[in-house]
Design a protein around this motif. Structure first.
Motif, PDB file in Angstrom:
ATOM      1  N   UNK A  51       0.800  -1.217   0.000  1.00  0.00           N
ATOM      2  CA  UNK A  51       0.000   0.000   0.000  1.00  0.00           C
ATOM      3  C   UNK A  51       0.842   1.281   0.000  1.00  0.00           C
ATOM      4  N   UNK A  52       1.899   1.412   0.801  1.00  0.00           N
ATOM      5  CA  UNK A  52       2.693   2.653   0.740  1.00  0.00           C
ATOM      6  C   UNK A  52       3.285   2.920  -0.637  1.00  0.00           C
ATOM      7  N   UNK A  53       3.731   1.874  -1.312  1.00  0.00           N
ATOM      8  CA  UNK A  53       4.308   2.051  -2.642  1.00  0.00           C
ATOM      9  C   UNK A  53       3.255   2.487  -3.655  1.00  0.00           C
ATOM     10  N   UNK A  54       2.031   1.988  -3.505  1.00  0.00           N
ATOM     11  CA  UNK A  54       0.959   2.410  -4.403  1.00  0.00           C
ATOM     12  C   UNK A  54       0.597   3.871  -4.180  1.00  0.00           C
ATOM     13  N   UNK A  55       0.679   4.337  -2.933  1.00  0.00           N
ATOM     14  CA  UNK A  55       0.375   5.734  -2.653  1.00  0.00           C
ATOM     15  C   UNK A  55       1.457   6.670  -3.195  1.00  0.00           C
ATOM     16  N   UNK A  56       2.705   6.205  -3.184  1.00  0.00           N
ATOM     17  CA  UNK A  56       3.810   7.041  -3.654  1.00  0.00           C
ATOM     18  C   UNK A  56       3.981   6.951  -5.169  1.00  0.00           C
ATOM     19  N   UNK A  57       3.425   5.928  -5.787  1.00  0.00           N
ATOM     20  CA  UNK A  57       3.638   5.693  -7.214  1.00  0.00           C
ATOM     21  C   UNK A  57       3.247   6.862  -8.109  1.00  0.00           C
ATOM     22  N   UNK A  58       2.096   7.542  -7.909  1.00  0.00           N
ATOM     23  CA  UNK A  58       1.777   8.682  -8.796  1.00  0.00           C
ATOM     24  C   UNK A  58       2.826   9.784  -8.750  1.00  0.00           C
ATOM     25  N   UNK A  59       3.331  10.088  -7.559  1.00  0.00           N
ATOM     26  CA  UNK A  59       4.357  11.126  -7.463  1.00  0.00           C
ATOM     27  C   UNK A  59       5.641  10.692  -8.152  1.00  0.00           C
ATOM     28  N   UNK A  60       6.022   9.420  -7.981  1.00  0.00           N
ATOM     29  CA  UNK A  60       7.237   8.929  -8.630  1.00  0.00           C
ATOM     30  C   UNK A  60       7.097   8.925 -10.150  1.00  0.00           C
ATOM     31  N   UNK A  61       5.944   8.539 -10.646  1.00  0.00           N
ATOM     32  CA  UNK A  61       5.725   8.544 -12.092  1.00  0.00           C
ATOM     33  C   UNK A  61       5.747   9.966 -12.647  1.00  0.00           C
ATOM     34  N   UNK A  62       5.162  10.900 -11.919  1.00  0.00           N
ATOM     35  CA  UNK A  62       5.182  12.300 -12.362  1.00  0.00           C
ATOM     36  C   UNK A  62       6.601  12.844 -12.398  1.00  0.00           C
ATOM     37  N   UNK A  63       7.393  12.535 -11.362  1.00  0.00           N
ATOM     38  CA  UNK A  63       8.780  12.988 -11.350  1.00  0.00           C
ATOM     39  C   UNK A  63       9.584  12.351 -12.469  1.00  0.00           C
ATOM     40  N   UNK A  64       9.318  11.081 -12.747  1.00  0.00           N
ATOM     41  CA  UNK A  64      10.033  10.415 -13.831  1.00  0.00           C
ATOM     42  C   UNK A  64       9.702  11.044 -15.182  1.00  0.00           C
ATOM     43  N   UNK A  65       8.421  11.418 -15.372  1.00  0.00           N
ATOM     44  CA  UNK A  65       8.018  12.012 -16.649  1.00  0.00           C
ATOM     45  C   UNK A  65       8.523  13.445 -16.799  1.00  0.00           C
ATOM     46  N   UNK A  66       8.516  14.203 -15.697  1.00  0.00           N
ATOM     47  CA  UNK A  66       8.866  15.622 -15.778  1.00  0.00           C
ATOM     48  C   UNK A  66      10.350  15.892 -15.559  1.00  0.00           C
ATOM     49  N   UNK A  67      11.050  15.018 -14.840  1.00  0.00           N
ATOM     50  CA  UNK A  67      12.447  15.276 -14.501  1.00  0.00           C
ATOM     51  C   UNK A  67      13.405  14.238 -15.074  1.00  0.00           C
ATOM     52  N   UNK A  68      13.085  12.962 -14.865  1.00  0.00           N
ATOM     53  CA  UNK A  68      14.032  11.919 -15.258  1.00  0.00           C
ATOM     54  C   UNK A  68      14.186  11.834 -16.768  1.00  0.00           C
ATOM     55  N   UNK A  70      13.591  14.193 -19.226  1.00  0.00           N
ATOM     56  CA  UNK A  70      14.388  15.300 -19.776  1.00  0.00           C
ATOM     57  C   UNK A  70      15.867  15.216 -19.402  1.00  0.00           C
ATOM     58  N   UNK A  71      16.168  14.714 -18.197  1.00  0.00           N
ATOM     59  CA  UNK A  71      17.573  14.583 -17.807  1.00  0.00           C
ATOM     60  C   UNK A  71      18.295  13.563 -18.679  1.00  0.00           C
ATOM     61  N   UNK A  72      17.651  12.450 -18.945  1.00  0.00           N
ATOM     62  CA  UNK A  72      18.268  11.430 -19.808  1.00  0.00           C
ATOM     63  C   UNK A  72      18.465  11.975 -21.214  1.00  0.00           C
ATOM     64  N   UNK A  73      17.468  12.694 -21.727  1.00  0.00           N
ATOM     65  CA  UNK A  73      17.598  13.292 -23.059  1.00  0.00           C
ATOM     66  C   UNK A  73      18.712  14.337 -23.091  1.00  0.00           C
ATOM     67  N   UNK A  74      18.874  15.061 -22.000  1.00  0.00           N
ATOM     68  CA  UNK A  74      19.919  16.069 -21.937  1.00  0.00           C
ATOM     69  C   UNK A  74      21.300  15.417 -21.923  1.00  0.00           C
ATOM     70  N   UNK A  75      21.430  14.312 -21.201  1.00  0.00           N
ATOM     71  CA  UNK A  75      22.706  13.588 -21.185  1.00  0.00           C
ATOM     72  C   UNK A  75      23.040  13.073 -22.582  1.00  0.00           C
ATOM     73  N   UNK A  76      22.059  12.529 -23.276  1.00  0.00           N
ATOM     74  CA  UNK A  76      22.296  12.039 -24.645  1.00  0.00           C
ATOM     75  C   UNK A  76      22.682  13.191 -25.559  1.00  0.00           C
ATOM     76  N   UNK A  77      22.010  14.328 -25.415  1.00  0.00           N
ATOM     77  CA  UNK A  77      22.297  15.481 -26.266  1.00  0.00           C
ATOM     78  C   UNK A  77      23.697  16.027 -26.015  1.00  0.00           C
ATOM     79  N   UNK A  78      24.214  15.887 -24.800  1.00  0.00           N
ATOM     80  CA  UNK A  78      25.551  16.412 -24.509  1.00  0.00           C
ATOM     81  C   UNK A  78      26.652  15.657 -25.238  1.00  0.00           C
ATOM     82  N   UNK A  79      26.353  14.490 -25.763  1.00  0.00           N
ATOM     83  CA  UNK A  79      27.335  13.722 -26.538  1.00  0.00           C
ATOM     84  C   UNK A  79      27.142  13.897 -28.040  1.00  0.00           C
ATOM     85  N   UNK A  80      26.353  14.879 -28.432  1.00  0.00           N
ATOM     86  CA  UNK A  80      26.079  15.124 -29.844  1.00  0.00           C
ATOM     87  C   UNK A  80      26.496  16.539 -30.230  1.00  0.00           C
ATOM     88  N   UNK A  81      26.691  16.706 -31.517  1.00  0.00           N
ATOM     89  CA  UNK A  81      26.896  18.047 -32.071  1.00  0.00           C
ATOM     90  C   UNK A  81      25.575  18.493 -32.691  1.00  0.00           C
TER      91      UNK A  81
END
Length: 340
Positions: A51-68, A70-81
């Motif tokens: 139950x605690x993990x189910x309650x925290x899951x929406x916040x974790x999914x939102x953070x993954x979509x909004x932060x994680x 873009x961060x991964x895309x930014x890391x990939x972009x830093x190795x490109x011209x």
């Protein structure tokens, strides 16, 4: 009950109530296994650890979509011209660590790094010192004056960034600014139409004043809230021992609010180090890019110069620097918790 000489037992009158009471008593519960109540059919209870993990899951999914992501895309972009040509042709050119090598070998990048670190350190020191002083003042004032000062702090804190930048640009305006008028009133010469944004250093000083003005309310109000948790008997004991105000602060206030100072300083370092809107809106990193900090430097390289790969590398290096600072403060916080 009595026994006669012939061995027959006869009941005494006083035993009758006991027998009557014994008849009304309920039999003792059976010693067999207890019956386990089963949940009603059609409804299944969740495992207690899920139950605690189910309650925290929406916040974790939102953070993954909004932060994680873009961060991964930014890391990939830093190795490109990704310059103007690649942006138009939609061509992907991998350059490996060339963007990082170019930045680490660029003297302008290190100038911006040193400027950002010094700018952050001075800002945080002033914010914590002034905010702590105002918080102590709030704790000493009466109810009416405390309410007036608290409302003033809230108005300053709630003021939008663009509006506050506009006010500060008007205060230091070359022709109609209040700062030039005050300097002339005090008898200083050369301030008829003095340009306060002529150099990068003076621009950073004005931005520093803006950031301190906007960040002090957070520290002051939280400081006052923390002071309400310190027992009055500690102040009375310090007063009886003849301790001065400064000694009382270091012997009573600081030890009890040490965690507050640690966390607040940590938050202020992050907020000031990544401040972008105030720096860019004040003078767009000028003049001659002399007031750039790392976030503004990344924005100008990316949006202004169309060097998106280099800008992504700058942002990644900025995150690495913040992580280094965060790890240092996390170690101090964990060490403090172990001591408690």
């Amino acid at each position: 009950m009595t026994v006669d000489s012939q061995g027959t037992a006869t009941a005494d009158p006083q035993d009758a109530p006991g027998r009557a009471a014994g008849k009304s008593q309920t039999p003792p519960p059976s010693s067999g296994p207890k019956e386990v109540l089963q949940p009603p059919r059609g409804r299944r209870s969740l495992p207690s650890g899920l139950l605690p993990y189910l309650l925290v899951a929406p916040a974790l999914l939102s953070m993954a979509a909004l932060l994680l992501y873009p961060l991964i895309r930014n890391v990939i972009l830093s190795f490109q011209q990704l310059n103007r040509k690649e942006f138009i042709t939609r061509e992907t050119v991998w350059t490996g660590f060339d963007n990082y090598t170019e930045l680490l070998g660029d003297s302008h990048f290190w100038t911006v790094v040193v400027r950002s670190v010094v700018f952050t350190a001075v800002n945080v020191a002033l914010i914590m010192a002034i905010g702590t002083g105002i918080g102590l003042l709030l704790n000493r004032l009466g109810k009416k004056m405390r309410l007036v000062l608290s409302l003033s702090l809230m108005f300053a804190w709630a003021m939008p960034i663009v509006a506050s930048v506009t006010v500060f640009r008007w205060l230091f305006d070359e022709q109609f600014g209040v700062a030039n008028w005050v300097m002339r009133t005090l008898g200083f010469s050369g301030y008829e139409q003095h340009n306060w944004f002529e150099t990068g250093f003076s621009t950073l000083v004005i931005i520093l004043l803006l950031l301190v003005w906007g960040s002090v309310p957070f520290v002051a109000l939280n400081m006052y809230a923390g002071l309400t948790t310190v027992g009055t008997e500690l102040y009375e004991a310090a007063k009886m021992d003849g301790a001065s105000g400064w000694r009382t602060f270091w012997a009573v206030v600081f030890p009890n609010l040490k965690s507050f100072f640690m966390i607040t300083t940590f938050l202020e370092i992050i907020w000031i180090f990544k401040a972008f809107a105030q720096v860019y809106a004040m003078n767009q990193g000028g003049p001659d890019r002399g007031s750039e900090t790392l976030p503004v430097y990344a924005y100008i390289e990316g949006v202004g110069q169309f060097h998106y790969g280099v800008a992504a590398a700058i942002s990644i290096l900025t995150i690495v620097m913040l992580i280094a600072v965060m790890s240092f403060y996390f170690r101090l916080i964990l060490k403090q918790e172990e001591e408690l």
